[in-house]
Design an enzyme around this catalytic site. Structure first.
Site, short mmCIF file in Angstrom:
data_model
loop_
_atom_site.label_atom_id
_atom_site.label_comp_id
_atom_site.label_asym_id
_atom_site.label_seq_id
_atom_site.Cartn_x
_atom_site.Cartn_y
_atom_site.Cartn_z
N CYS A 176 3.94 8.33 0.44
CA CYS A 176 4.53 7.42 1.41
C CYS A 176 4.67 6.06 0.72
O CYS A 176 3.68 5.49 0.27
CB CYS A 176 3.59 7.33 2.61
SG CYS A 176 4.06 6.12 3.84
N CYS A 182 7.39 -4.52 15.68
CA CYS A 182 6.96 -3.49 16.64
C CYS A 182 5.51 -3.75 17.06
O CYS A 182 4.66 -4.03 16.21
CB CYS A 182 7.10 -2.10 16.03
SG CYS A 182 8.79 -1.70 15.56
N CYS A 191 7.07 -6.95 7.13
CA CYS A 191 8.21 -6.40 7.87
C CYS A 191 8.59 -7.41 8.95
O CYS A 191 7.73 -8.12 9.46
CB CYS A 191 7.78 -5.09 8.53
SG CYS A 191 9.09 -4.26 9.46
N HIS A 242 10.27 6.61 19.92
CA HIS A 242 9.11 6.16 20.72
C HIS A 242 9.38 5.87 22.18
O HIS A 242 8.49 5.36 22.88
CB HIS A 242 8.46 4.91 20.09
CG HIS A 242 8.13 5.04 18.63
ND1 HIS A 242 7.74 6.22 18.04
CD2 HIS A 242 8.14 4.12 17.64
CE1 HIS A 242 7.52 6.02 16.75
NE2 HIS A 242 7.77 4.76 16.47
N CYS A 280 2.41 -1.68 15.42
CA CYS A 280 2.35 -1.43 13.98
C CYS A 280 1.66 -2.56 13.22
O CYS A 280 1.85 -3.73 13.53
CB CYS A 280 3.78 -1.27 13.46
SG CYS A 280 3.88 -0.85 11.72
N GLU A 301 0.83 -1.20 0.00
CA GLU A 301 0.00 0.00 0.00
C GLU A 301 0.87 1.25 0.00
O GLU A 301 2.04 1.22 0.34
CB GLU A 301 -0.88 -0.01 1.25
CG GLU A 301 -1.80 -1.20 1.27
CD GLU A 301 -2.60 -1.29 2.55
OE1 GLU A 301 -3.75 -1.71 2.46
OE2 GLU A 301 -2.08 -0.93 3.62
N CYS A 326 -0.24 6.43 9.87
CA CYS A 326 0.97 5.73 10.30
C CYS A 326 0.63 4.44 11.02
O CYS A 326 -0.20 4.41 11.92
CB CYS A 326 1.77 6.56 11.28
SG CYS A 326 2.45 8.02 10.57
N1 SAH Z 1 10.09 0.70 9.61
C1 SAH Z 1 10.24 2.11 9.53
C2 SAH Z 1 9.25 2.83 8.64
C3 SAH Z 1 7.79 2.49 8.70
S1 SAH Z 1 6.74 3.07 9.96
C4 SAH Z 1 10.28 2.72 10.91
O1 SAH Z 1 10.15 1.99 11.89
O2 SAH Z 1 10.49 3.92 11.04
C5 SAH Z 1 6.46 4.76 9.85
C6 SAH Z 1 6.21 5.37 11.23
O3 SAH Z 1 4.91 5.03 11.78
C7 SAH Z 1 7.22 4.91 12.26
O4 SAH Z 1 7.67 6.00 13.01
C8 SAH Z 1 6.39 3.96 13.10
O5 SAH Z 1 6.97 3.75 14.34
C9 SAH Z 1 5.07 4.66 13.15
N2 SAH Z 1 3.95 3.84 13.58
C10 SAH Z 1 3.84 2.50 13.49
N3 SAH Z 1 2.65 2.10 13.99
C11 SAH Z 1 2.00 3.21 14.39
C12 SAH Z 1 0.72 3.44 14.96
N4 SAH Z 1 -0.12 2.43 15.21
N5 SAH Z 1 0.37 4.72 15.21
C13 SAH Z 1 1.21 5.74 14.93
N6 SAH Z 1 2.42 5.58 14.40
C14 SAH Z 1 2.83 4.33 14.12
#
Ligand code: SAH
Length: 350
Positions: free
Chosen positions: A102, A113, A109, A218, A116, A89, A335
């Site tokens: 984006c 995390c 992945c 974070h 995510c 996406e 995000c």
């Molecule tokens: N893997 C990379 C890029 C993808 S995520 C990274 O970790 O940076 C893009 C951003 O969205 C990252 O900062 C991630 O931590 C954040 N993110 C992931 N899940 C989220 C959520 N549920 N709410 C808000 N931000 C989130």
């Protein structure tokens, strides 16, 4: 020539070699190149001889938009399908200074995390440089742009995937997307977001790249970070900050930190104080983002007022911070909400 997935993975020089090796003149390579960057399908190229079309048809990029969802705020979420059927996406966002896409760098992945959606089913595969580029070419065309008058001016590597876990393809993509005859997007207008794969941050700087480095931090310390990010068991906050300093010294580019607020976990007064302390004096900006809801994850975002208070306290301590506008949440495009399954997937049975 080394093996490649599609012709979009080749730069101009490599493409020229490929075409001339087959016995065609150089200008045929330029025609193919220009057609690909305009987002044309093979059947739309009318200037090439039939026999050449036949020879390149298996290597010509094949990619389709499966779904396009438009949010109330003008944000568009795209679902695309690659030739092998894999789906990723992307999100197209309108800002005052231009339009941003984006992009995803991997199908799924493996970082795991806990907040995510992208890693819910693990890593399926890396995307090639051309596949990352293809997302931009396609959405550019879909919004009325071409290679000269681009509808996309900025690119963020914040879709599904961990870009530094796919280093070779991502850096090749940087070379392609910044090339003058291609989309000519400057490194200043590209942001790479990473959960902090420390050795590859050094490598990026040493390889001479100067894209905006964005760190998904974070948490202000290892203990809190480890609660949601497995990678925190491998690299410490201190190691990440040292790598960021190195990147800044090499590139002169301010490093951005992303800080997603989870209710009661990393949004406390202690956390904001500690974050202010570790980032003090560092040329940076912090994006505070209230966690977007991901139903399989079950974590709760902090209230918006808490996010504003958090950012204010950081600013008061001398660290520049803003609360990031959430775009596209109503279409699952915000995000952390991107996932590599079409619509509402049923999770695989255990
Ligand atoms: N893997 C990379 C890029 C993808 S995520 C990274 O970790 O940076 C893009 C951003 O969205 C990252 O900062 C991630 O931590 C954040 N993110 C992931 N899940 C989220 C959520 N549920 N709410 C808000 N931000 C989130």
């Amino acid at each position: 020539m080394t093996d490649f997935l599609t012709l979009l993975d080749l730069d101009m020089q490599e493409l020229t070699q490929y075409v001339t090796d087959m016995g065609y003149p150089k200008f045929r390579a330029t025609q193919v190149f220009d057609a690909m960057y305009q987002g044309k399908e093979l059947s739309e190229i009318t200037t090439l001889p039939r026999d050449l079309l036949e020879k390149i048809k298996d290597k010509y990029p094949s990619f389709s938009i499966v779904k396009r969802l438009e949010s109330k705020d003008g944000t568009k979420k795209y679902v695309y399908r690659f030739a092998d059927g894999e789906i990723v996406e992307g999100v197209f966002m309108r800002y005052k200074y231009g339009n941003t896409l984006c992009v995803s760098t991997q199908v799924g992945c493996r970082m795991g995390c806990k907040f995510c959606a992208s890693g819910l089913y693990g890593l399926k595969r890396n995307l090639s440089a051309g596949e990352i580029l293809q997302q931009i070419v396609t959405v550019n065309r879909d919004n009325g742009g071409d290679a000269k008058n681009r509808s996309i001016t900025n690119v963020v590597l914040m879709g599904s995937g961990e870009p530094l876990d796919n280093y070779d393809n991502v850096t090749k993509f940087f070379r392609l997307v910044t090339s003058e005859r291609g989309l000519n997007i400057s490194q200043r207008n590209i942001s790479l977001s990473t959960c902090g794969l420390v050795p590859n941050i050094y490598r990026l700087a040493d390889d001479g790249f100067s894209v905006t480095l964005t760190i998904s931090l974070h948490a202000p310390n290892d203990e809190i970070r480890q609660k949601t990010m497995p990678i925190a068991n491998k690299y410490s906050v201190k190691e990440i900050l040292d790598a960021c300093k190195y990147y800044f010294d090499k590139t002169g580019r301010r490093v951005v930190f992303e800080y997603t607020l989870v209710d009661g976990l990393n949004d406390t007064d202690y956390c904001v104080k500690e974050l202010g302390r570790i980032l003090h004096g560092f040329p940076t900006h912090v994006n505070v983002i209230p966690l977007n809801f991901v139903k399989e994850r079950g974590l709760k975002g902090s209230p918006v007022a808490r996010a504003h208070d958090f950012a204010k306290k950081l600013n008061d301590s001398g660290v520049s911070a803003t609360v990031r506008r959430t775009l596209g949440a109503d279409i699952g495009g915000a995000c952390g909400q991107l996932r590599n399954k079409l619509l509402d997937p049923t999770p695989p049975s255990p």
